[in-house]
Write a protein that holds these residues in place. Sequence first.
Motif, short mmCIF file in Angstrom:
data_model
loop_
_atom_site.label_atom_id
_atom_site.label_comp_id
_atom_site.label_asym_id
_atom_site.label_seq_id
_atom_site.Cartn_x
_atom_site.Cartn_y
_atom_site.Cartn_z
N TYR A 144 0.83 -1.21 0.00
CA TYR A 144 0.00 0.00 0.00
C TYR A 144 0.87 1.26 0.00
CZ TYR A 144 -4.27 -2.68 0.79
OH TYR A 144 -5.34 -3.54 0.64
N GLY A 158 4.51 1.34 -0.63
CA GLY A 158 5.59 1.37 -1.61
C GLY A 158 5.12 1.50 -3.06
N ILE A 170 10.79 -2.76 -6.11
CA ILE A 170 11.26 -4.13 -5.87
C ILE A 170 10.43 -4.75 -4.75
CG2 ILE A 170 13.28 -5.54 -5.22
CD1 ILE A 170 15.00 -3.07 -6.17
N ASP A 171 9.98 -5.98 -4.97
CA ASP A 171 9.23 -6.67 -3.93
C ASP A 171 9.51 -8.16 -4.06
OD1 ASP A 171 6.41 -5.69 -2.21
OD2 ASP A 171 6.81 -7.83 -2.39
N CYS A 219 10.22 0.44 2.13
CA CYS A 219 8.77 0.58 2.33
C CYS A 219 8.13 -0.76 2.71
CB CYS A 219 8.12 1.11 1.06
SG CYS A 219 8.72 2.74 0.57
N VAL A 220 8.90 -1.68 3.28
CA VAL A 220 8.35 -3.00 3.59
C VAL A 220 7.50 -2.95 4.86
CG1 VAL A 220 10.28 -4.18 2.46
CG2 VAL A 220 10.38 -3.74 4.92
N THR A 266 5.85 -3.66 8.61
CA THR A 266 6.31 -3.83 10.00
C THR A 266 5.08 -4.25 10.83
OG1 THR A 266 6.00 -1.44 10.30
CG2 THR A 266 8.25 -2.21 9.96
N GLU A 286 6.29 8.18 6.71
CA GLU A 286 5.22 8.43 5.73
C GLU A 286 3.90 8.68 6.47
OE1 GLU A 286 5.25 8.73 2.33
OE2 GLU A 286 3.21 9.33 2.83
N LYS A 328 6.30 9.80 13.81
CA LYS A 328 5.26 8.93 13.25
C LYS A 328 4.50 8.20 14.38
CE LYS A 328 2.90 6.60 10.30
NZ LYS A 328 1.84 7.24 9.52
N LYS A 356 -1.63 -1.58 15.35
CA LYS A 356 -0.30 -2.19 15.58
C LYS A 356 0.72 -1.11 15.96
CE LYS A 356 1.92 -1.56 11.24
NZ LYS A 356 3.09 -0.74 11.06
N ASP A 357 0.54 0.11 15.47
CA ASP A 357 1.53 1.15 15.79
C ASP A 357 1.47 1.57 17.26
OD1 ASP A 357 2.47 1.05 13.23
OD2 ASP A 357 1.55 2.93 12.56
N ARG A 407 -7.11 -5.27 6.89
CA ARG A 407 -6.28 -5.61 8.04
C ARG A 407 -6.93 -5.03 9.31
NH1 ARG A 407 -0.46 -3.71 5.73
NH2 ARG A 407 -1.79 -2.12 4.82
P1 NAD Z 1 2.07 -3.98 2.91
O1 NAD Z 1 2.00 -5.25 3.66
O2 NAD Z 1 0.94 -3.58 2.01
O3 NAD Z 1 3.38 -3.95 2.02
C1 NAD Z 1 4.63 -4.42 2.43
C2 NAD Z 1 5.32 -5.02 1.20
O4 NAD Z 1 6.68 -5.33 1.53
C3 NAD Z 1 4.69 -6.31 0.71
O5 NAD Z 1 4.33 -6.17 -0.65
C4 NAD Z 1 5.79 -7.35 0.91
O6 NAD Z 1 5.77 -8.38 -0.05
C5 NAD Z 1 7.02 -6.49 0.81
N1 NAD Z 1 8.24 -7.10 1.39
C6 NAD Z 1 8.37 -7.78 2.54
N2 NAD Z 1 9.65 -8.16 2.72
C7 NAD Z 1 10.35 -7.68 1.65
C8 NAD Z 1 11.72 -7.72 1.28
N3 NAD Z 1 12.63 -8.31 2.04
N4 NAD Z 1 12.09 -7.12 0.12
C9 NAD Z 1 11.17 -6.52 -0.66
N5 NAD Z 1 9.86 -6.45 -0.35
C10 NAD Z 1 9.45 -7.01 0.79
O7 NAD Z 1 2.32 -2.85 4.01
P2 NAD Z 1 2.07 -1.27 3.87
O8 NAD Z 1 0.69 -0.92 4.31
O9 NAD Z 1 2.54 -0.82 2.54
O10 NAD Z 1 3.04 -0.72 5.00
C11 NAD Z 1 4.44 -0.70 4.83
C12 NAD Z 1 5.02 0.15 5.94
O11 NAD Z 1 4.57 1.49 5.81
C13 NAD Z 1 4.62 -0.27 7.35
O12 NAD Z 1 5.68 -0.02 8.22
C14 NAD Z 1 3.48 0.66 7.66
O13 NAD Z 1 3.30 0.84 9.05
C15 NAD Z 1 3.96 1.93 7.00
N6 NAD Z 1 2.90 2.87 6.62
C16 NAD Z 1 1.80 2.41 5.96
C17 NAD Z 1 0.81 3.31 5.62
C18 NAD Z 1 -0.47 2.83 4.98
O14 NAD Z 1 -1.42 3.61 4.92
N7 NAD Z 1 -0.54 1.60 4.49
C19 NAD Z 1 0.95 4.67 5.92
C20 NAD Z 1 2.12 5.11 6.53
C21 NAD Z 1 3.09 4.18 6.89
#
Ligand code: NAD
Length: 437
Positions: free
Chosen positions: A10, A12, A29-30, A82-83, A85, A148, A208, A267-268, A334
């Motif tokens: 979401y 990245g 990259i993912d 952007c992976v 947590t 972010e 954050k 979770k945060d 989620r």
């Molecule tokens: P998500 O689960 O949608 O995406 C995470 C991605 O990371 C997945 O596609 C996964 O396959 C990939 N990944 C995992 N290990 C990897 C590796 N070793 N190499 C490459 N890719 C890998 O999660 P998200 O919602 O995008 O959140 C990511 C981070 O951003 C979290 O820390 C979250 O707290 C933070 N965040 C999210 C939002 C939001 O609105 N979703 C907003 C601000 C911050």
Amino acid sequence: MRISVIGCGYLGAVHAACMAKLGHDVVGIDVDEVKISELSSARAPFFEPGLVELLQEVQATGRLAFTTDISAAAGSLVHFICVGTPQKKGENGADMTYVDAAATALLPHLAPGDLVVGKSTVPVGTAARLAQLVKSSEPAAEVVWNPEFLREGHAVSDTLHPDRLVFGVSNGSEDHPAVAILDEVYEAPLAAGAPRLVTDHPTAELVKAAANSFLATKISFINAMAEVCEASGADVTQLADAIGMDDRIGRKFLHAGIGFGGGCLPKDIRAFMARAGELGADQALTFLREVDAINMRRRTRVVELTRELCGGTLLGKRITVLGAAFKPDSDDVRDSPALSIAAQLQLQGAVVTVTDPKALENAAKRFPELQFEPDMHDAISRADALLLLTEWEKYRTMDPYALLSRVESARILDGRNVLDAEKWRAAGWTYRGLGRV
Ligand code: NAD
């Protein structure tokens, strides 16, 4: 500038597309092959308004590519991490294995002067730890924390027009060489007036955690008021209007309802409490335990209200849940309060049908025991009660008169307090909101 974005979920995927839109050459990259194959064909692997159009637009320019091969990061000057947590299983702390794996995989591809820029939400101290790791492999590379703040449902515009940019650099100072590079990355939003704050690593990480804790507290505050309103016969929506007129308080995020969920706030705040405990500052955040408890209590309260609405028993009652996503304009389920309530109702003997404009596929993966029906009118057919749990526009604007003939009993529980109670009652419905009579 050449940029790599590691982790295309979401956060990245949107970040990668937006960086290309800003004019940079980006590789996303993912490790998830399905996600990468979708993104490579300019299809979004999840629903986010405007993302597909943006992917198509920037991929046509040749400035955006996706791969599962981490070596494609070589040659980029900036590497955004952007992976995910997520919460550790059975514990409150954040699971850092994905961040650590991504950083470790990146090491062989770093060159002198490269920036490793963390965007994931992490426990304070992570940037300093990763800086040591990075320096052990490439002494002339730098780690920056750039948290972010995007909101799902508005992610594209929030990334292109951020309300602020925070750069956490090792010395906390404007003269750090990373600042000029990030100024170039974000040249367009900065030129458009986005404020930016340069600070040190721990402050950037804490910004954050503190922002999400404040938002969660504001929601739980008004939900606590809703509990008192329910006990005393007051109306929490009018109370929120009145206190929100004080601009020191503000009306935003004072919507009493079924509480917060999603992949971030729950979770945060838990990870923040866990980290404060490790640092010996747990007392400072014990209030977040109460914030979490108030939030979870809302879900139980909705189950009880539904039982009341159905005349004292849920057994065999046909309940239609409107909304599965944790918020409208997203397919993210989620920790969705709507699904958690739907599952509890089902466990207590109700026959639950869930409908949602975008999130049913994800919902069915998490809760295969529930029934799902994409068509709203079919979903509410012969229902004993409707529960509006995610405030999609199409549910906010439902016509109470038009729905009367479809349901078995005209009862609605407005879990987000977004319907006009008088209008629904005038149409013959038994209407219940949260925190109001
Ligand atoms: P998500 O689960 O949608 O995406 C995470 C991605 O990371 C997945 O596609 C996964 O396959 C990939 N990944 C995992 N290990 C990897 C590796 N070793 N190499 C490459 N890719 C890998 O999660 P998200 O919602 O995008 O959140 C990511 C981070 O951003 C979290 O820390 C979250 O707290 C933070 N965040 C999210 C939002 C939001 O609105 N979703 C907003 C601000 C911050």
